[in-house]
Structures are given as structure tokens and as C-alpha cells.
Design an enzyme around this catalytic site. Structure first.
Site, PDB file in Angstrom:
ATOM      1  N   GLU B 226      40.359  43.052  32.726  1.00 51.32           N
ATOM      2  CA  GLU B 226      41.515  42.914  33.583  1.00 51.32           C
ATOM      3  C   GLU B 226      41.585  41.647  34.583  1.00 51.32           C
ATOM      4  O   GLU B 226      40.404  40.956  34.742  1.00 51.32           O
ATOM      5  CB  GLU B 226      41.321  44.032  34.745  1.00 51.32           C
ATOM      6  N   LYS B 228      40.779  39.566  37.945  1.00 51.46           N
ATOM      7  CA  LYS B 228      40.318  39.750  38.880  1.00 51.46           C
ATOM      8  C   LYS B 228      41.012  39.291  40.214  1.00 51.46           C
ATOM      9  O   LYS B 228      41.571  38.153  40.002  1.00 51.46           O
ATOM     10  CB  LYS B 228      38.917  38.919  39.024  1.00 51.46           C
ATOM     11  N   ARG B 233      39.331  45.267  47.888  1.00 52.17           N
ATOM     12  CA  ARG B 233      38.859  46.479  47.386  1.00 52.17           C
ATOM     13  C   ARG B 233      39.165  47.538  48.265  1.00 52.17           C
ATOM     14  O   ARG B 233      38.731  47.634  49.210  1.00 52.17           O
ATOM     15  CB  ARG B 233      37.738  46.369  46.771  1.00 52.17           C
ATOM     16  N   ARG B 248      36.134  48.437  50.758  1.00 50.62           N
ATOM     17  CA  ARG B 248      34.904  48.755  50.375  1.00 50.62           C
ATOM     18  C   ARG B 248      33.869  48.205  51.366  1.00 50.62           C
ATOM     19  O   ARG B 248      32.585  48.953  51.146  1.00 50.62           O
ATOM     20  CB  ARG B 248      34.877  47.337  49.252  1.00 50.62           C
ATOM     21  N   GLU B 276      42.969  47.564  44.228  1.00 52.24           N
ATOM     22  CA  GLU B 276      42.763  46.382  45.139  1.00 52.24           C
ATOM     23  C   GLU B 276      44.148  46.373  45.924  1.00 52.24           C
ATOM     24  O   GLU B 276      45.197  46.499  45.293  1.00 52.24           O
ATOM     25  CB  GLU B 276      42.870  45.229  44.130  1.00 52.24           C
ATOM     26  N   LYS B 399      32.009  40.786  36.590  1.00 48.75           N
ATOM     27  CA  LYS B 399      32.923  39.960  37.189  1.00 48.75           C
ATOM     28  C   LYS B 399      32.869  38.484  36.802  1.00 48.75           C
ATOM     29  O   LYS B 399      31.578  38.071  36.466  1.00 48.75           O
ATOM     30  CB  LYS B 399      32.943  39.842  38.760  1.00 48.75           C
TER      31      LYS B 399
END
Lengths: 347, 530
Positions: B226, B228, B233, B248, B276, B399
């Protein structure tokens, strides 16, 4: 008016027995320098640390126990005049004598007397005894030139006996956990201070070459410090649960990594601050210092009875301001090139 | 408090995770039951704010130490930490006493509401009975900046060991800002979460950065790839007809996002989505800069809502119909998520994160290199059959950020840091060339080793041109390569740009000041943005 002005200038120019110039602390009357930082004819040396005893002087005058250090570090032999503590001599009417400063072996306060006025230069000093160097002697004076390495009220060191006990406890605990113990301290002064107070029943003591060299030099005048020099021939696998005394520059070197596994501690007055301790990246910091802390500096300034204080290397601005505000003593700053050997990264 | 002080000393004296965990377990085994929740709160950064003015604390301590205030200030400047400075100058006590952690923290909270006179009496009273590390810890709590060298992960591990429970369970129960005054060990760790704490999010699963080559990850078809995104988040919770949006950072941010307000009317109870939160227009994400115009604002005007409309790009489904489905494989969770987003009238407020279809890793690499053109900051790689784990774990999710932008700047100002960096010049300002002139464009603090810091500190002391308060201007001589994640026009710096996440990449000893980049180079980087 003109006459008055001239008189004033005369006073400031000729009444000061000691002044600072580009080469160091200078006594014009005797034509000698105290701990100069540039080559001069005659240098009075307070002690053997490299920022006070430099290379290139025509003649050195120092306390007799500083001589082996001078030989080790500078190699000069013919041009050194050794003097004993409390044994005055005269140069051009200036009476000069050396007095114990309690900083390291041989360290001296230098007293100069001329026409009834007494000046004392402390070099580096501490009032608390370390059991190794000759204990500090209070020397009464009119003009007192003091260092100020730890001249802030945040520096109040614990009783050194507590620290020695903490160091031995640290060592004992590391032995139990299967670690060597590395103690970092300047090779001249701090290392001997540590060695004299290690509990030898705990384990073996090993020395970095710089420390061993200093000990050997001091052995020539009768000092006997414990410890075995580490050489490439040593069987490193036999160094277990031992203490290794090394200069701060040895930290983070391949030499030291061979002592793994170890716990490492720095012994320095700077370890009083958490930030300094953590920045060093050591497991432990022992605030063991060869300098006066805040209390001792204040005590010295008051006890000498000086009517004028000159503050050198350290927190000179703050300490000088404090002395004049708190005690009403005239106080000024002598800008010198001395630094603090405890923070020096390399020797 | 002695047991807690001992714990603090043990944590402070080691860098080894296992020793820290053991120290916490040892503490929990001997501490007063009432103190434990306070200790856990403090260790995880959940601490009361400062009750007294720091200027008052300085004044009272100086009085007790018999020193003028200016001397205290000079000392503080050297120490770099207020609580430590106070502890070091206060006279040694001759009548040491012990207090419970609960009492101290209760006092800190109570002192907020009393007169200055009473604050002085109470605080100096404690000072007269504390010494050493106890005094330091007390002052740290009193100045509101108590930090301990443990991550919440370490605390979780210790609690799991002590309570003999799963780490994931502990982590879940410690999430959010809970109140140690109302919780007990039992209510924290033994209560029924679904009934008593329906507002709690699940612990976030965080990815490590990919370090090696993606080819080592095996077949691309086993991975969900996906874009980023560079937003916030968040976890969106609909339970018992209430809506909660958690960041987050475990802050409850529901009020900040009015766009989501009606979702509890649309989605069924027992739905938890991970995604997100990001400004979005014309089918793509907007710059993080746009987001920043919204965050921190109390009142969201219609204008702002229109300029920075938020959506949640949904990555994952954690709970459905009240069932915790985190252990199901990602492809199943994603399929369900897709179906839900298509079924309910969500009006494009919730968008499914795009599963990029690349033919091979080389194509993915190419996308990543140009991620900024695609409004992304890189790629997320998730193993298709991975569960939704707890915390930062290696192996299943990575990531894979695009290389940061970088530029060579000249060091022109330095300031000393605080804490571990106190009394060392470690906070730098860098400049680039604008014609013949150096113009500052960013500050940076991190990225150098301690050794380099000490060397540069030495250099700064010897090459100071001028001093303005704590700031020194230095000879423009040293060149550093600075990395950053984003760049925007700004009026804050003379150069007219502002960087996102600037840090020092390396000291370019091979370069002279004249070799540094120019303001033109910076503006070019902005122009290259999509």
C-alpha cells in the site's frame, strides 16, 4: 588633578607583584613566571599536570616530588631546581616558597612575599585529604589567586571515604556478576588516589600503561602503588573479576574492549552532574575529585584572610562575583590558559 | 517512596532491557498495593502536571541554599535540568523521611489548587526531609517533567511477567490516558473491557523500516503493498452507539474530526477500523502542511473544514460485530473491510487504502523512488496472511519509505542542549547561500554521534564570533548534510522555507562552506513537488 591621576596609575602598575601577560602569570620583580603556557627563562611549576607544566622552559623550579613527573613527561633534567615544602628562597628580594596544595603528589601553592605583601597562587588544590598527596596547608596571604574548576554551588562532593567505599562495593558486585571493573581516572593524581583506596582483598589490580608509567616514576621517590601493568604478553583470559585503572582516553578503544566483559566507571568531580555522567556513557560515575568543591573554595577564600582574590580557570566570572558580593572582598579575574585535566579526552 | 527511588536508580543505571524489566518486577513485588498504579502511571509517562511556578521553586531553593538568585540561574544553565539543579544546591538534610509515592503524587495534584504561600510551606517542608535521588525524583515530579529510561514496552513486559498475563492483554489495558486516582490494580487489569471500557482502542501494530532488499521478502504475491501516507494514524471505534477516534499517540481526538461525527449512525456497533486520517481532495492526499493548519485548533471554521477536509484511508479491520478479529489473516480482514466500505453509505469519508498491483519488486522499487509524485512517502509492505499484532514487531509488516531529501548546509549558530546534552553545544542552525550571503533555513538536533558532538562542541568554543544570550554565532566553516521528509514555503526562516523532520545525516568534512547548497536549490525542491 594630573598629579593624582599619575599616582593612581603608578599604584596599579607597580604595586601588583603578579600580573598576567601573554606567556603566563608573571612576577616582574623576580622575573619569574608561574605555570607559564609559553617558553620563558624561569618557570615556577605548581604541579605536574600538562596544562601547568609545559615543555620549553629554560629553567624549571618545582617541588622535589614533582621532579620525577617532570622527568617522565618533559625529560628535562639539568635545568630543574627542586625545592622542599616550606623552604623559602629569594630572587631579587622576592621571598618564594612552596606549600602543599593537596591536589596530587608534589602539588604546591606558591607563596611570594615582597616588601611585606604576600601573594599565594594555588595552582590546583583541594582541602580534603586524599591520603596520598601531602595535605593542603592553609597559607595566610594578602592576595589569593585561586582556581575555580568547581566554583558553583551545585558542586558539593560527598565525603571521599563514602566514595571509596562505593567504588569497592561496585567492584565487589561486578566480581559476583562475572565482570571486570574498569575505573577511569587521570593517570597522574586520580589513578593513585583510587589505587590507594582499593580493597585489595577483592581481586587483582591491573594498570593501563599511562598509569603504570606514572607509578614507576613515583616509585623512584619511594611511592608504592598496587597493580600490574597490562602488556601485550599478558594472558587476557586470566584477567577476571579484576580492577583495571585507566585514563579516560582509554574508554571506547580496542585496547579496552579486550577486557570484556566489564563494567566501567568514571572517577571525576564532573560526575556530580547526571548529564555529564550519561554523556560519558559509563555504567557509573563516582564524583571523586582532586579539586576543591564549592564549600572548600569558600572555606579557602575566607581562611586565607586575603583582602584581594583573583580567580582563574573554571567558573571564574561567577565565583569572582560571588566572592565580592558575599564577603565584600575585592575580587577579579585572571584569564589563564589552564584547563581542567579531568575533562581532557586524550593525554 | 524509597522502593520507587531504588527502582528509578536501577533503571537509570543500566541500558539493558532485561535488567530494567527485572527491576520493575522486583518493585511490584514489594511495593504498597496503592502505590503500584501510581508507579505504572509515572513509568508510562502518565504524570501530573507541574503545580508550582518554576520561578517560585528557584526562589525558594536559593533562599534555603543562601545564594543569590543569579547564582542559581548560572548553575541551572550549567546543569541544564531544573529538578537536578534544585536538588544539587539544596542544603543536605539531617532528618530524612520516607513518603509513599501515592502521597507525593496526591500532593503534587493538590498543590495546584492552593495559595503560593501554602505551596512554599509544603514544598520546602519536603525539601527539608529528602536527599539524594529521593530529592531528585521529588523535584522531577514537582517540575512536571519526570521521565524514566523505560519504554512502555518494557513496562508492559514487566507487568506481564508480574501478573502472569499476555503482553498484548497488558498493552491493551494500559492504552489511553487512564487515571491512577480512580483505577486500582484490579480495575486496570482484571475488569471486563467490553462492558466497562468500550472507549478503549486496540494497541496499534507498528512496522519496522525495511532495511534489506525487498527481494529477500519472497514472492510479491504474498504481500499486500500500500502507499504509505503522511497523515495521522488513527483508530476509529463505534461501540454502544458511541464514536471514538484515537491517534497512534493514544490521544482521544474525536472532537478534532467533525467529518466523522455521524459515523456512529452509519456503522453498526462493534466496529473498529485502523487507518490514516489525512486531508484529501480530488482523489488524492494533500500535503501534511494542510493537516497542520487544523491540528491544535480549538474552533474549526467552515473555511478550514473546506480547505482541509479529512478522510480516513482505511488499512485494516480489527473488530466486527463486536468480535476481535485481529488474529484472522490480513486478506480476510481486508476483504471484510472492503465489503463494509462498499455496503454502508459512507459518502467517501472512509476510503479503502489502495492495494498497489505491481508486476514485480522492481516496479515497486520504482514507485517508491518517486513516491512523492504519487502523494505518498513510500510503501507499506504487509504479509497477506499476517495477524494484527501488538506494538512494533518485525517480520510481517514493513515500512519502506522513499529516500529523504537532503541538502548541504553550513553551521552558523549553536546553542547548548538540555539533559544529557546540557553544557554541550548540540542544537544547531544551518544556512544555505543566497547570492553572497548565508541565510538560515533550519535547525537540527539529532543524527551525530556523541564523539562528533564533543568534537564539534570543542570547535564551537574555539570559533565563536559572537554571543547572544545562550546562542553563539560561529565561523561559517563546517558543512553538514541534512535530511528531511518534506519542504514548504514559510516565513519563519530567512530562507523562506520550512522543513519537515530535519536531521543531520552526516558531517561533510570533505566540503568547504562555499560548497554548500543554495537557496535556489531549496526552492527547486519545492517546485518538484506534485
Amino acid at each position: 588633578m594630573t598629579v593624582l591621576k599619575r599616582q593612581k596609575r603608578t599604584e596599579s602598575q607597580y604595586m601588583k607583584l603578579l600580573t598576567v601577560n601573554q606567556k603566563g602569570l608573571y612576577c616582574k620583580q623576580a622575573d619569574v613566571y608561574l605555570d607559564p603556557w609559553k617558553p620563558v627563562d624561569t618557570a615556577l611549576i605548581s604541579h605536574g599536570h600538562s596544562d601547568h607544566m609545559r615543555w620549553g622552559m629554560k629553567n624549571y623550579i618545582c617541588q622535589e616530588q614533582t621532579v620525577p613527573i617532570l622527568n617522565l613527561r618533559i625529560g628535562a633534567e639539568n635545568n630543574v631546581r627542586a625545592v622542599a615544602y616550606n623552604d623559602p628562597f629569594e630572587i631579587n628580594g622576592v621571598k618564594i616558597s612552596f606549600h602543599p596544595a593537596g591536589h596530587i603528589i608534589g602539588s604546591s601553592q606558591i607563596r611570594l612575599e615582597y616588601e611585606g605583601e604576600v601573594w599565594v597562587f594555588t595552582g590546583d588544590y583541594k582541602i580534603v585529604s586524599d591520603g596520598v598527596s601531602q595535605p593542603y596547608e592553609l597559607v595566610k596571604c594578602d592576595h589569593f589567586i585561586t582556581e575555580s574548576t568547581f566554583g558553583l554551588p551545585i558542586y558539593n562532593f560527598p565525603d571521599p571515604h563514602e566514595i571509596y567505599e562505593d567504588i569497592n562495593t561496585f567492584w565487589r558486585k561486578n566480581v559476583a556478576l562475572g565482570y571486570n571493573t574498569v575505573l577511569l581516572g587521570y593517570s597522574l593524581g586520580k589513578a593513585q588516589n583510587i589505587l590507594a583506596h582499593l580493597d585489595q582483598s577483592i581481586g587483582d589490580i591491573y594498570l593501563h600503561g599511562a598509569v603504570a608509567n606514572t607509578n614507576e616514576a613515583l616509585a623512584t621517590i619511594g611511592y608504592d602503588f598496587p597493580g600490574v601493568r597490562i602488556t601485550p604478553e599478558n594472558d587476557r583470559s586470566k584477567i577476571k573479576g579484576a580492577v583495571i585503572v585507566a585514563p579516560p582516553s582509554a574508554s571506547d578503544t580496542p585496547w579496552l574492549r579486550k577486557m570484556t566483559p566489564y563494567k566501567i566507571a568514571m572517577c571525576s568531580g564532573w560526575m556530580q552532574l547526571r548529564g555529564a555522567r550519561r554523556r560519558r556513557g559509563v555504567d557509573k560515575g563516582f564524583p571523586l575529585s582532586d579539586h576543591c568543591d564549592w564549600q572548600q573554595l569558600n572555606q579557602a577564600v575566607q581562611d586565607t584572610g586575603a583582602k584581594h582574590v583573583y580567580v582563574t580557570h573554571g567558573y571564574e566570572n561567577n565565583f569572582s562575583k560571588w566572592v565580592s558580593e558575599e564577603y565584600g572582598i575585592k575580587s577579579s579575574i585572571f584569564k589563564t590558559l589552564y584547563n581542567d585535566e579531568e575533562e581532557e579526552v586524550s593525554e | 517512596m524509597r522502593d520507587f527511588v531504588k527502582l528509578f536508580e536501577e533503571i537509570d543505571g543500566t541500558t539493558k532491557t532485561n535488567q530494567k524489566i527485572q527491576a520493575i518486577v522486583d518493585y511490584l513485588q514489594v511495593a504498597r498495593e496503592e502505590d503500584k498504579v501510581f508507579a505504572i502511571a509515572v513509568l508510562t509517562g502518565n504524570k501530573p502536571s507541574r503545580p508550582a511556578k518554576t520561578t517560585d521553586l528557584r526562589l525558594w531553593a536559593s533562599e534555603l541554599a543562601n545564594i543569590p538568585l543569579w547564582l542559581f540561574e548560572e548553575s541551572y544553565y550549567i546543569v541544564g535540568d531544573l529538578a537536578e539543579s534544585l536538588s544539587l544546591i539544596l542544603p543536605k538534610t539531617s532528618a530524612e523521611a520516607d513518603y509513599s509515592l501515592e502521597q507525593i503524587i496526591t500532593e503534587v495534584v493538590r498543590l495546584k489548587k492552593v495559595t503560593v504561600e501554602e505551596q512554599k510551606e509544603v514544598i520546602t517542608g519536603y525539601w527539608n526531609h529528602l536527599s539524594g535521588t529521593s530529592l531528585f525524583v521529588f523535584n522531577k515530579l514537582m517540575t512536571g517533567n519526570f521521565r524514566v529510561g523505560v519504554s512502555s514496552k518494557i513496562v508492559v513486559k514487566a507487568l506481564a511477567k508480574y501478573l502472569d498475563k499476555d503482553e498484548a492483554v497488558i498493552e491493551h489495558r494500559l492504552i489511553g490516558k487512564w487515571d491512577p486516582f480512580t483505577e486500582t490494580m484490579a480495575s486496570l487489569f482484571e475488569s471486563n473491557l467490553a462492558e466497562d471500557k468500550h472507549f478503549l482502542p486496540y494497541p496499534f501494530y507498528l512496522a519496522y523500516a525495511l532495511e534489506g532488499d525487498p527481494n529477500d521478502l519472497g514472492d510479491l504475491s504474498e504481500w499486500v503493498v500500500e502507499p504509505k501516507l503522511d497523515g495521522i494514524r488513527g483508530q476509529l471505534i463505534v461501540r454502544q452507539n458511541d464514536l471514538f477516534v484515537w491517534s497512534r499517540g493514544e490521544d482521544l481526538m474525536t472532537e478534532k474530526f467533525p467529518e466523522f461525527a455521524k459515523l456512529n449512525q452509519i456503522l453498526p456497533d462493534g466496529t473498529v477500523i485502523d487507518g490514516e486520517v489525512i486531508p484529501w481532495k480530488d482523489g488524492h492526499a494533500l500535503d501534511f502542511n494542510v493537516m497542520q493548519t487544523r491540528i491544535g485548533r480549538k474552533n474549526l471554521s467552515a473555511k478550514i473544514l473546506q480547505e482541509a477536509p479529512l478522510v480516513m484511508v482505511c488499512y485494516d479491520l480489527l473488530e466486527w460485530n463486536g468480535e476481535d478479529i485481529r488474529t484472522k489473516p490480513l486478506y480476510e480482514r481486508r476483504a471484510l473491510l472492503k465489503a463494509i466500505l462498499e455496503t454502508y453509505p459512507l459518502d467517501n469519508i472512509l476510503i479503502l487504502s489502495e492495494h498497489k498491483q505491481f508486476a514485480n519488486w522492481e516496479e515497486a522499487k520504482a514507485f517508491r523512488e518517486n513516491a512523492r509524485v504519487h502523494f505518498a512517502e513510500g510503501l507499506m509492505l504487509k504479509r497477506a496472511d499476517s495477524p494484527y499484532e501488538v506494538g512494533r514487531k518485525r517480520g510481517n509488516w514493513y515500512k519502506w519509505k522513499t529516500e529523504p531529501m537532503s541538502i548541504d548546509g553550513v553551521l552558523i549558530y549553536a546553542q547548548s542542549g538540555s539533559g544529557r546534552r546540557a553544557n554541550l553545544f548540540t542544537d544547531y542552525t544551518f544556512a544555505v547561500w543566497d547570492q553572497e550571503q548565508l541565510v538560515p533555513f533550519t535547525k537540527a538536533y539529532s543524527g551525530l554521534t556523541d564523539k562528533e558532538l564533543i568534537t564539534i562542541d570543542n570547535w564551537i568554543k574555539r570559533n565563536t564570533i559572537d554571543k547572544f544570550g545562550p546562542v553563539r554565532s560561529v565561523k561559517p566553516e563546517l558543512v553538514f548534510e541534512l535530511a528531511f521528509e518534506g519542504i514548504n514555503l514559510s516565513t519563519r526562516h530567512k530562507s523562506g522555507v520550512a522543513l519537515r523532520f530535519p536531521r543531520i545525516l552526516r558531517w561533510r568534512k570533505d566540503k568547504l562552506a562555499k560548497d554548500a547548497n543554495t537557496k535556489e536549490d531549496l526552492l527547486d525542491l519545492i517546485k518538484q513537488k506534485p
